[in-house]
Design an enzyme around this catalytic site. Structure first.
Site, short mmCIF file in Angstrom:
data_model
loop_
_atom_site.label_atom_id
_atom_site.label_comp_id
_atom_site.label_asym_id
_atom_site.label_seq_id
_atom_site.Cartn_x
_atom_site.Cartn_y
_atom_site.Cartn_z
N LYS A 33 63.43 -21.27 -21.87
CA LYS A 33 62.68 -20.01 -21.96
C LYS A 33 63.40 -18.92 -21.16
O LYS A 33 63.70 -19.10 -19.98
CB LYS A 33 61.26 -20.19 -21.39
N ASP A 60 60.73 -14.94 -24.17
CA ASP A 60 59.40 -14.62 -23.65
C ASP A 60 59.35 -13.16 -23.20
O ASP A 60 59.37 -12.87 -22.01
CB ASP A 60 59.12 -15.59 -22.48
N LYS A 62 57.00 -10.93 -24.59
CA LYS A 62 55.60 -10.46 -24.72
C LYS A 62 55.52 -9.02 -25.25
O LYS A 62 55.00 -8.13 -24.59
CB LYS A 62 54.88 -10.55 -23.37
N HIS A 64 54.38 -5.65 -27.01
CA HIS A 64 53.08 -4.98 -27.15
C HIS A 64 53.36 -3.50 -27.38
O HIS A 64 53.72 -2.77 -26.46
CB HIS A 64 52.26 -5.17 -25.85
N ASP A 65 53.23 -3.05 -28.63
CA ASP A 65 53.57 -1.65 -28.95
C ASP A 65 52.97 -1.35 -30.32
O ASP A 65 52.20 -2.15 -30.86
CB ASP A 65 55.11 -1.50 -28.96
N ILE A 66 53.31 -0.22 -30.91
CA ILE A 66 52.79 0.08 -32.25
C ILE A 66 53.41 -0.91 -33.24
O ILE A 66 54.49 -1.47 -32.98
CB ILE A 66 53.08 1.54 -32.67
N PRO A 67 52.70 -1.18 -34.36
CA PRO A 67 53.15 -2.22 -35.29
C PRO A 67 54.61 -2.10 -35.71
O PRO A 67 55.36 -3.08 -35.69
CB PRO A 67 52.20 -2.06 -36.49
N ASN A 68 55.06 -0.90 -36.06
CA ASN A 68 56.42 -0.71 -36.55
C ASN A 68 57.45 -1.10 -35.49
O ASN A 68 58.46 -1.74 -35.78
CB ASN A 68 56.61 0.76 -36.97
N THR A 119 46.90 -15.12 -17.30
CA THR A 119 46.11 -15.94 -16.36
C THR A 119 45.96 -15.24 -15.01
O THR A 119 45.18 -15.68 -14.17
CB THR A 119 46.75 -17.33 -16.15
N ARG A 180 52.47 -29.62 -13.92
CA ARG A 180 53.13 -30.21 -12.76
C ARG A 180 53.09 -31.73 -12.83
O ARG A 180 52.01 -32.31 -12.90
CB ARG A 180 52.43 -29.78 -11.46
N GLN A 189 51.38 -22.18 -8.40
CA GLN A 189 50.42 -22.46 -9.47
C GLN A 189 49.14 -23.03 -8.85
O GLN A 189 49.19 -23.82 -7.92
CB GLN A 189 51.00 -23.49 -10.47
N GLY A 209 58.98 -24.94 -15.12
CA GLY A 209 60.07 -24.29 -14.40
C GLY A 209 60.54 -25.10 -13.22
O GLY A 209 61.32 -26.04 -13.35
N ARG A 210 60.03 -24.73 -12.05
CA ARG A 210 60.55 -25.27 -10.79
C ARG A 210 60.58 -26.79 -10.66
O ARG A 210 61.50 -27.32 -10.02
CB ARG A 210 59.82 -24.61 -9.62
O1 C5P Z 1 58.08 -22.81 -12.10
P1 C5P Z 1 56.87 -22.90 -13.00
O2 C5P Z 1 56.73 -24.23 -13.71
O3 C5P Z 1 55.60 -22.49 -12.28
O4 C5P Z 1 57.17 -21.81 -14.12
C1 C5P Z 1 56.23 -21.53 -15.13
C2 C5P Z 1 56.75 -20.50 -16.07
O5 C5P Z 1 55.72 -20.16 -16.98
C3 C5P Z 1 57.19 -19.18 -15.40
O6 C5P Z 1 58.24 -18.62 -16.18
C4 C5P Z 1 55.94 -18.34 -15.49
O7 C5P Z 1 56.23 -16.97 -15.52
C5 C5P Z 1 55.37 -18.79 -16.84
N1 C5P Z 1 53.92 -18.58 -16.97
C6 C5P Z 1 52.99 -19.14 -16.11
N2 C5P Z 1 51.66 -18.92 -16.30
C7 C5P Z 1 51.25 -18.13 -17.28
C8 C5P Z 1 52.16 -17.56 -18.15
C9 C5P Z 1 53.51 -17.80 -17.97
O8 C5P Z 1 53.36 -19.88 -15.21
N3 C5P Z 1 49.97 -17.95 -17.45
#
Ligand code: C5P
Length: 229
Positions: A33, A60, A62, A64-68, A119, A180, A189, A209-210
């Site tokens: 990603k 990733d 995301k 978000h703008d006008i449709p065109n 979130t 996790r 998180q 990620g981590r």
């Molecule tokens: O390191 P970690 O596993 O927490 O990374 C999670 C990834 O998912 C990050 O790129 C984070 O920005 C993304 N993300 C998230 N929660 C969300 C939306 C996206 O952790 N609600």
């Protein structure tokens, strides 16, 4: 194309550190990603480099703008060869349908998914921007709007996955961060699930990620996650 449900979040500040991690991973064991930070620093060439190495890339950004404008951005992302991209469902049906229509004209058609409610937003934040109801109610409403607008799925918390799975078609994709492994640190998180529990709750893909990127041996961490599924 990979068959792995794991999408590794490449949250790195520069190309050197990102590629150092990527060189330790394998396309058969994960997808990647690329988010706003890395894309804004390194641009499309970096995405094409990852695609060239055989990885499925989830862009990733995301939109978000006008449709065109969103349709044109999705078209440009498809030309990079990405496997998946996303937009904000709150951009509305016309925006989502324009994006779906445009992608349907492409020879290489990436999956298009929606963010419902970030979130990071609580009920009070939602009321301040004019959204009535709880975050959970808004997530379900926007997931349904995304599905009826022709999108392939949504990004959601694994804790929301079961409820969305109940209302959505079987092949509607649920892409869940906040995952996790039992032994991993929570980092920042708060509400997480293990990879196996998230899959059982209805996730299609796990954004991790981590637990992988900061592991002493990222490939071993990835293999351990697969073994737990
Ligand atoms: O390191 P970690 O596993 O927490 O990374 C999670 C990834 O998912 C990050 O790129 C984070 O920005 C993304 N993300 C998230 N929660 C969300 C939306 C996206 O952790 N609600």
């Amino acid at each position: 194309m990979s068959t792995s449900p794991v999408i590794v979040a490449l949250d790195f500040p520069n190309e050197k550190t990102a590629l150092a991690l990527v060189s330790q991973l394998e396309p058969s064991l994960c997808r990647l990603k690329v988010g706003k930070e890395l894309f804004t620093r390194l641009g499309p060439a970096f995405v094409e480099k990852l695609v060239g190495k055989g990885f499925d890339v989830f862009l990733d950004l995301k939109f978000h703008d006008i449709p065109n404008t969103v349709a044109a951005a999705c078209d440009a992302a498809a030309d990079l060869g990405v496997w998946m991209m996303n937009l904000h469902a709150s951009g509305g049906r016309k925006m989502m349908e324009a994006a779906v229509d445009r992608l349907s004209t492409k020879a290489h058609k990436p999956r298009l998914i929606a963010v419902t409610i970030l979130t990071s937003l609580g009920e009070e934040d939602l009321h301040e921007i004019g959204f009535a109801g709880t975050p959970g109610q808004n997530v379900l409403r926007l997931a349904s709007l995304a599905e009826s607008s022709g999108l392939d799925g949504v990004v959601c918390s694994p804790l929301e996955a079961a409820a969305i799975r109940e209302q959505a078609a079987e092949d509607f994709l649920l892409v869940t961060p906040g995952v996790r492994p039992v032994s991993a640190s929570l980092d920042d998180q708060k509400r997480v699930m293990t990879p196996a529990d998230a899959m059982a709750a209805g996730s299609s893909y796990l954004v991790i990620g981590r637990p992988v990127t900061a592991a002493p041996n990222p490939l071993e961490a990835l293999k351990d996650i697969h073994a737990s599924l």
